[in-house]
Design a protein around this motif. Structure first.
Motif, PDB file in Angstrom:
ATOM      1  N   LEU A 243       6.480  -6.503  -7.486  1.00 13.12           N
ATOM      2  CA  LEU A 243       6.282  -5.061  -7.691  1.00 13.12           C
ATOM      3  C   LEU A 243       4.813  -4.679  -7.462  1.00 13.12           C
ATOM      4  N   GLY A 244       3.909  -5.566  -7.891  1.00  7.89           N
ATOM      5  CA  GLY A 244       2.485  -5.298  -7.671  1.00  7.89           C
ATOM      6  C   GLY A 244       2.160  -5.168  -6.194  1.00  7.89           C
ATOM      7  N   LEU A 245       2.706  -6.108  -5.408  1.00 11.18           N
ATOM      8  CA  LEU A 245       2.457  -6.062  -3.964  1.00 11.18           C
ATOM      9  C   LEU A 245       3.067  -4.793  -3.354  1.00 11.18           C
TER      10      LEU A 245
ATOM     11  N   PRO B 246     -11.101   2.853   5.645  1.00 12.87           N
ATOM     12  CA  PRO B 246     -10.851   1.402   5.618  1.00 12.87           C
ATOM     13  C   PRO B 246     -10.197   0.984   4.304  1.00 12.87           C
ATOM     14  N   LEU B 247      -9.484  -0.144   4.365  1.00 18.09           N
ATOM     15  CA  LEU B 247      -8.851  -0.697   3.163  1.00 18.09           C
ATOM     16  C   LEU B 247      -9.918  -0.982   2.109  1.00 18.09           C
TER      17      LEU B 247
ATOM     18  N   LEU C 259       0.613   2.467  -1.965  1.00 17.41           N
ATOM     19  CA  LEU C 259      -0.602   3.289  -2.056  1.00 17.41           C
ATOM     20  C   LEU C 259      -1.345   3.295  -0.721  1.00 17.41           C
ATOM     21  N   ARG C 260      -1.391   2.114  -0.087  1.00 16.39           N
ATOM     22  CA  ARG C 260      -2.119   2.024   1.172  1.00 16.39           C
ATOM     23  C   ARG C 260      -1.402   2.804   2.270  1.00 16.39           C
ATOM     24  N   VAL C 261      -0.077   2.674   2.332  1.00 17.48           N
ATOM     25  CA  VAL C 261       0.688   3.348   3.384  1.00 17.48           C
ATOM     26  C   VAL C 261       0.573   4.863   3.240  1.00 17.48           C
TER      27      VAL C 261
END
Lengths: 105, 131
Positions: free
Chosen positions: A60-62, A80-81, A68-70
């Motif tokens: 779930l963390g991943l 940037p990340l 969030l990133r997407v």
């Protein structure tokens, strides 16, 4: 810079990055399913159940990091990340391995 | 050693990376991010391989099976940690306008995977049944 360049990256970099995150979550799902199978395989014990539950938390963390990133990938020029995101993704992966060792032994 | 300590400090103090140099073209950062994700998937595949060895080769002697599984899982952990480290170093090099860091990790991982594969072939051909 022309307006067209601002609208959409001609190399589709944000899309490719988004799909890379998607592939990563799919790989993590396969590993999480293997972990579940392992727990059933080796007989349901409290220790195995705890390890499976923790693996599910890491999964779930991943998924959360990827989500969030997407979401930030939807603009023409994504930031940037953040190093925090990279570290979180890697630590979730390490957690899978640690709980795997706990389950195997 | 000092270099490693510096990198690890950067992992936990992310804003420091932004203090250095200039923000590179966003496409370079995204390419670096995809490379990072490819390494994370490699790590996940190795971990999945560790599970698979244990689950799908039940007739192997326990020691051999545990050894192979543990080796694959350890390789997965190394691979994931190396992925963050390499990502940070690439990001910093791009910000400073330096050459990208070179690494012998891909060679090492290649050799490890080759050794495990050869071990599997030997085990499958000659049985190695125990218990």
């Amino acid at each position: 810079m022309t307006a067209a360049v601002h609208d959409r990256d001609p190399g589709l970099q944000p899309e490719r990055t988004r799909l890379a995150w998607r592939r990563t979550t799919l790989s993590a799902t396969v590993v999480a399913l293997l972990a579940g199978r392992q727990a059933l395989h080796s007989g349901v014990s409290p220790a195995a159940l705890v390890a499976v539950a923790l693996t599910a938390v890491a999964w779930l963390g991943l998924l959360a990091v990827a989500h969030l990133r997407v979401r930030r990938m939807g603009v023409a020029r994504p930031e940037p990340l953040a190093p925090r995101g990279a570290l979180a993704a890697a630590l979730c992966t390490v957690a899978f391995a640690v709980f795997a060792v706990a389950m195997l032994f | 050693m000092n270099k490693i300590a510096q990198s690890v400090r950067l992992w936990f103090a992310p804003q420091r990376i932004r203090d250095e140099g200039d923000t590179p073209d966003y496409r370079f950062s995204l390419a670096n991010e995809r490379t990072f994700l490819a390494w994370i998937r490699t790590a996940l595949a190795l971990i999945g391989g560790g599970f698979a060895v244990d689950q799908f080769l039940p007739e192997l002697a326990w020691g051999v099976r545990a050894g192979l599984a543990l080796g694959l899982l350890a390789a997965g952990v190394l691979c994931a940690l190396r992925a963050v480290n390499h990502w940070v170093r690439c990001e910093r090099a791009m910000r400073r306008g330096e050459d990208l860091p070179v690494s012998r990790f891909p060679t090492l991982l290649g050799i490890v995977v080759a050794v495990v594969a050869v071990a599997m072939v030997v085990v499958v051909l000659f049985g190695w049944e125990g218990r």
